[in-house]
Enzyme design. Structure first.
Site, PDB file in Angstrom:
ATOM      1  N   LYS A 158      -1.321 -16.474  -8.441  1.00  0.00           N
ATOM      2  CA  LYS A 158      -0.768 -16.042  -9.737  1.00  0.00           C
ATOM      3  C   LYS A 158      -0.121 -17.237 -10.447  1.00  0.00           C
ATOM      4  CE  LYS A 158      -0.527 -11.482  -7.813  1.00  0.00           C
ATOM      5  NZ  LYS A 158       0.075 -10.168  -7.775  1.00  0.00           N
ATOM      6  N   GLY A 180       2.393  -6.143  -5.390  1.00  0.00           N
ATOM      7  CA  GLY A 180       3.723  -6.742  -5.541  1.00  0.00           C
ATOM      8  C   GLY A 180       4.868  -5.772  -5.344  1.00  0.00           C
ATOM      9  N   GLU A 201      -7.793  -2.926  -5.605  1.00  0.00           N
ATOM     10  CA  GLU A 201      -6.355  -3.194  -5.620  1.00  0.00           C
ATOM     11  C   GLU A 201      -5.636  -2.096  -6.386  1.00  0.00           C
ATOM     12  OE1 GLU A 201      -5.378  -7.619  -4.971  1.00  0.00           O
ATOM     13  OE2 GLU A 201      -5.820  -7.345  -7.081  1.00  0.00           O
ATOM     14  N   HIS A 212      -8.334  -8.659 -12.942  1.00  0.00           N
ATOM     15  CA  HIS A 212      -7.171  -8.425 -12.090  1.00  0.00           C
ATOM     16  C   HIS A 212      -6.217  -7.462 -12.799  1.00  0.00           C
ATOM     17  CE1 HIS A 212      -3.327  -9.058 -10.106  1.00  0.00           C
ATOM     18  NE2 HIS A 212      -4.054  -9.331  -9.044  1.00  0.00           N
ATOM     19  N   SER A 249       0.051  -5.794  -1.655  1.00  0.00           N
ATOM     20  CA  SER A 249       1.109  -5.878  -0.636  1.00  0.00           C
ATOM     21  C   SER A 249       0.573  -6.081   0.788  1.00  0.00           C
ATOM     22  CB  SER A 249       2.036  -4.668  -0.697  1.00  0.00           C
ATOM     23  OG  SER A 249       2.757  -4.670  -1.917  1.00  0.00           O
ATOM     24  N   GLU A 257      -3.174  -7.448 -13.342  1.00  0.00           N
ATOM     25  CA  GLU A 257      -2.206  -8.052 -14.280  1.00  0.00           C
ATOM     26  C   GLU A 257      -2.886  -8.451 -15.591  1.00  0.00           C
ATOM     27  OE1 GLU A 257      -0.645 -10.694 -11.325  1.00  0.00           O
ATOM     28  OE2 GLU A 257       0.113  -8.900 -10.320  1.00  0.00           O
ATOM     29  N   ASN A 276      -4.356 -15.231  -4.004  1.00  0.00           N
ATOM     30  CA  ASN A 276      -4.139 -15.273  -5.455  1.00  0.00           C
ATOM     31  C   ASN A 276      -2.710 -15.762  -5.691  1.00  0.00           C
ATOM     32  OD1 ASN A 276      -3.799 -14.778  -8.160  1.00  0.00           O
ATOM     33  ND2 ASN A 276      -3.929 -12.540  -8.002  1.00  0.00           N
TER      34      ASN A 276
HETATM   35  P1  PGA Z   1       0.376  -8.855  -3.743  1.00  0.00           P
HETATM   36  O1  PGA Z   1      -0.692  -9.137  -4.905  1.00  0.00           O
HETATM   37  O2  PGA Z   1      -0.260  -9.243  -2.449  1.00  0.00           O
HETATM   38  O3  PGA Z   1       1.564  -9.710  -4.103  1.00  0.00           O
HETATM   39  O4  PGA Z   1       0.693  -7.384  -3.805  1.00  0.00           O
HETATM   40  C1  PGA Z   1      -2.060  -8.901  -4.698  1.00  0.00           C
HETATM   41  C2  PGA Z   1      -2.849  -9.245  -5.943  1.00  0.00           C
HETATM   42  O5  PGA Z   1      -2.345  -8.993  -7.051  1.00  0.00           O
HETATM   43  O6  PGA Z   1      -3.961  -9.778  -5.873  1.00  0.00           O
END
Ligand code: PGA
Length: 249
Positions: free
Chosen positions: A11, A174, A168, A98, A210, A100, A9
Site C-alpha cells: 500500500k 486491515g 478480499e 483493489h 487480515s 481501496e 501489498n
Molecule cells: P491487510 O490488507 O492484510 O492489511 O488486511 C490486505 C489487502 O488489502 O490486500
C-alpha cells in the site's frame, strides 16, 4: 506439488530507501522453495529498488508489481502511471480493482474492466481483486457481488488472459477480522465455478484480508486457497519471511 503464491501489498508504505533496506532483510530470511512464489506490490516509486534487489540476488521466485495503473498507455494524465511505464520500470504484475481503489478512490466496475484490459495489453499479469462490503455480506449478497465484479472485469477474457483472482472481503481488510477458512473456501469455490464456466479452471485464487503469521497456516490448509494477498503483515521483512516459510509445511 501445490504451488502457492504469497503476495505482499505494501500500500502507501516503504519509500525507495526503505524498500532497499526491506529487501536486504527479507532475502536472507526466505530461501527460495519450488512450491512457493513471492510477489511484491510496492508503491510505484519503490518498484525500482525492489526490482534491483531481486535482480542482484539472481532469484527467480520473486515477482514485482504495481498497485494500480491507469488504462491509457501515456499522455496528459497528471499523477497516473500506465501499464507500459510500469513494465519499463521492471514490474511484471499489477493489482486491479483493489478494494481501496474501489471504495476510497471510487473506482467503478467499468474502470476496473478497462484497467484489466490495459494490464493485459502491457503484458502485466493482473491480480483482479473482488469482495463484498459488510453491508453486502449481511444482505446475503457475497456471491452476487463477486460474480458481478468478475463479469464486469473478466467476462470473455478469463480463458485467454493470464490472470490471478484475489478474494478480499472489504470488512476483513486491515480490520484484524479475517474470514474463517470455511467462509473463504465457500467463496473461492463459487469463483472457481465461474472460472470453469469461462474455460479458465486453472486460474489461481488468493485470499486476502487480515492474513497474518497466526492465521495463515489455518487458511492455507483449505485446498481452495492457492495463496494469500497480505497488507499489514507483509510490512516487516522478518515476519513476512517467516510467514512465507512457515505457513505451509
Ligand atoms: P491487510 O490488507 O492484510 O492489511 O488486511 C490486505 C489487502 O488489502 O490486500
Amino acid at each position: 506439488m501445490r504451488g502457492l503464491l504469497f503476495a505482499a501489498n505494501w500500500k502507501m508504505n516503504l519509500g525507495p530507501s526503505d524498500a532497499s533496506a526491506y529487501m536486504a532483510s527479507f532475502l536472507p530470511a526466505f530461501d527460495p522453495r519450488p512450491d512457493r512464489m513471492v510477489w511484491f506490490f510496492p508503491p510505484a516509486l519503490s518498484v525500482n529498488s525492489v526490482v534491483a534487489a531481486v535482480r542482484d540476488s539472481g532469484r527467480h521466485d520473486i515477482v514485482v508489481g504495481v498497485q494500480d495503473i491507469y488504462w491509457e498507455p501515456k499522455g496528459a494524465f497528471t499523477g497516473a502511471i500506465s501499464g507500459p511505464l510500469a513494465a519499463q520500470a521492471g514490474a511484471r504484475a499489477v493489482l486491479i480493482g483493489h478494494s481501496e481503489r474501489r471504495h476510497v478512490f471510487g473506482e467503478t466496475d467499468e474502470q476496473t474492466g478497462k484497467k484489466l484490459a490495459a494490464a493485459i495489453a502491457a503484458e502485466l499479469h493482473p491480480v483482479l481483486c473482488v469482495g463484498e462490503t459488510l453491508e453486502q455480506r449481511d444482505a446475503g449478497q457475497t456471491l452476487a457481488v463477486a460474480t458481478r465484479q468478475l463479469n464486469a472485469a473478466l467476462a470473455g477474457r478469463a480463458a485467454t488472459a493470464r490472470v490471478t483472482i484475489a478474494y478480499e472481503p472489504v470488512w476483513a481488510i486491515g480490520t484484524g477480522r479475517n474470514a474463517t477458512p470455511r467462509d473463504a473456501a465457500t467463496v473461492h469455490a463459487a469463483i472457481r465455478a465461474w472460472l470453469e464456466q469461462q474455460g479458465a479452471a486453472e486460474t489461481q485464487i488468493l485470499y486476502g484480508g487480515s492474513v497474518n503469521l497466526k492465521n495463515a497456516a489455518e487458511l492455507l490448509a483449505e485446498p481452495e486457497l492457492d495463496g494469500v494477498l497480505v497488507g499489514g503483515a507483509s510490512l516487516d521483512p522478518q515476519a513476512w519471511g517467516e510467514l512465507v516459510r512457515t505457513a505451509v509445511a
